[in-house]
Each structure stands twice: as structure tokens, then as C-alpha cells.
Motif scaffolding. Sequence first.
Motif, PDB file in Angstrom:
ATOM      1  N   ALA A 183       0.832  -1.210   0.000  1.00 37.93           N
ATOM      2  CA  ALA A 183       0.000   0.000   0.000  1.00 37.93           C
ATOM      3  C   ALA A 183       0.865   1.258   0.000  1.00 37.93           C
ATOM      4  CB  ALA A 183      -0.923  -0.011   1.209  1.00 37.93           C
ATOM      5  N   THR A 184       1.931   1.244   0.795  1.00 42.65           N
ATOM      6  CA  THR A 184       2.841   2.399   0.839  1.00 42.65           C
ATOM      7  C   THR A 184       3.563   2.577  -0.491  1.00 42.65           C
ATOM      8  OG1 THR A 184       3.187   2.105   3.224  1.00 42.65           O
ATOM      9  CG2 THR A 184       4.843   3.383   2.031  1.00 42.65           C
ATOM     10  N   LEU A 185       4.008   1.478  -1.058  1.00 42.58           N
ATOM     11  CA  LEU A 185       4.714   1.523  -2.346  1.00 42.58           C
ATOM     12  C   LEU A 185       3.839   2.149  -3.429  1.00 42.58           C
ATOM     13  CD1 LEU A 185       7.126   0.651  -4.150  1.00 42.58           C
ATOM     14  CD2 LEU A 185       5.943  -1.540  -4.443  1.00 42.58           C
ATOM     15  N   LEU A 186       2.578   1.724  -3.507  1.00 42.64           N
ATOM     16  CA  LEU A 186       1.691   2.216  -4.548  1.00 42.64           C
ATOM     17  C   LEU A 186       1.270   3.656  -4.317  1.00 42.64           C
ATOM     18  CD1 LEU A 186      -0.594  -0.931  -5.027  1.00 42.64           C
ATOM     19  CD2 LEU A 186       1.319  -0.189  -6.462  1.00 42.64           C
ATOM     20  N   ALA A 187       1.075   4.021  -3.052  1.00 41.52           N
ATOM     21  CA  ALA A 187       0.571   5.362  -2.746  1.00 41.52           C
ATOM     22  C   ALA A 187       1.664   6.414  -2.651  1.00 41.52           C
ATOM     23  CB  ALA A 187      -0.230   5.328  -1.448  1.00 41.52           C
ATOM     24  N   LYS A 188       2.847   6.043  -2.157  1.00 44.44           N
ATOM     25  CA  LYS A 188       3.869   7.042  -1.848  1.00 44.44           C
ATOM     26  C   LYS A 188       5.212   6.796  -2.521  1.00 44.44           C
ATOM     27  CE  LYS A 188       1.771   7.868   2.690  1.00 44.44           C
ATOM     28  NZ  LYS A 188       1.983   7.881   4.165  1.00 44.44           N
TER      29      LYS A 188
END
Length: 286
Positions: free
Chosen positions: A176-181
Amino acid sequence: MCTGCCFYCGYNIITETTTILKTPGSDVCTGWCIRFVGDSITPTTDPAKPAVRGQAVVIYCTGLGAVTPIGNDHPTFWRNLVAGVSGGGPITSFDASRYDVRIAAEVKDFDPTIAMDRKMARRMSRFIHFAMAAGKEAVADAGLDFASWDADRRDRVAVTVNTSGGGQEQVIDGTATLLAKGPGLVSPFAIPALSGSMAACQLSMEYGLTGPVTTQVAACASSIIAFGDALRMIQRGEVDVVIAGGSEAPLLPVAFAALANMGALSKRNDDPAHASRPFEIGRAHV
């Protein structure tokens, strides 16, 4: 989670005999391994004395710890267990309104900082939090003061903590962090916190233990296998003490959906306290 040595008092796995051995004038066990050859029984209160290959070894559980849906320490867990208290209830760790199964036995009101400092607790996964709390409770219950032990003595202490899923949430949160940030904000602790071996590693580092540190993954049998491994390490004379047990924190949306679609979970959403009934003819999964 048990420590000190495993399995119940007096049972000798080699000769398959049972001898209850107690401290003179006491109704409790000596608390340390009792080693004997043939008919000669020699109790010892020296936990540092290594077992000798070829000798039968009686192995004791000397400390207990627990973090469970019916108690976050061993006394509370045991009291609720014998009273027939259920840990089942509606899922609170995520929104399960769209799921066919909306009930689970969750660990409640658990604060990981009772066992780890706040910074390390943020970096590690929930199954590690549970293992640290239960492991430290077991060590204290056994009366083991590892800080007073010299390096050679601590080298004869093993830690074996098994798990089935380990830190699965790290994959979900990291993705989730990789895709969002972007990749620059993915936690550098994601892989260590994901690793199933990290619970055992954290416990060994906590006490400066340099004996074997092991983890096995064997689905639902993972935890009980840890006690068999502990037994054999002591029997073979590899170590004198083992912190042994298992830890699991699997209540994640994707894991829960997969298990429900597998048909492995009970759908008794209206009666979570009685949903798990594995020995009843009308049972409906776990």
C-alpha cells in the motif's frame, strides 16, 4: 509459550515411564531437569549442568506465558479456560461488514509496549509483540535471571518460536505504501518484521542468548512442534534451557477472506461465543 524445559513432570520419553519427583517436603517439582542413569536417580538444581549423551533426561516446564483471546497473561488465560469463557466475538480489527464470516477470536486490549520499547514495537509485527510478551512472562515465571549468567551458560539456552504466517501484514502495508507514496517510503524494517524467525530472534537478543535460535512453519501444527524440538535439543545435550512456543496474528482482511472462501471458518455470526465447536456433530469449521 513455555520456558525452562518442556513437557510434564516425571515423564521420560526414552523409557516411557512416569516418576513423580519432588523437592523433599514439598508438593512441587524441583524446577530443573532431573537426570538419571538406569535405576539411579540424581536430582540437580543446577540448570547449567549439561546433560550427558546416553543418559535419560526428565524434562520439566518451569515457566508459562500466554497472550490469547481469553487472557493476555497465563493466570488470566487459565482461569478463563477452566471457566469455559469464550474469546469469540464480532471482528473489530477491520470492517468485516461485506464478509460472509464476521466473527473471530481476537486478542483484546493488548499493549505491545509491556514487552518492547515503543520504537521497536512500531517496527515489528503483531505476532512478534505476542511472542515477546508471552516469552518474557514465561522467563519471569521460571525465575530465570539471564543477566546474571555468564556467556558460556547463556550459550546453552535455545529459543524456538514457531509460526504459520509470521508478519503477513508487512506485505499488505508495504505494498500500500509503495503504490501510494513510492519506494522511498517503504519501511526498511518490512522484511525483518515479515520474517517468521524474528520472534525467536527478538527474544534471544532481549536476553543475550547465543544458543540455537530456530523457527519452523507447519501450518496449524507449528506451535506444538516447537515443544518437540525443545525436548529433543535437551535430550541430545545440546542445551539446558529452551524458551519454546508459537505465535500467530492472522486476522488480516485478505487472510480472513481466503480462509472463509476455503470453507475453513464458521459462519455462526449470530453466536460467536459458541461458533467454534470442533467436537460436536454439527460443527461448522473453526
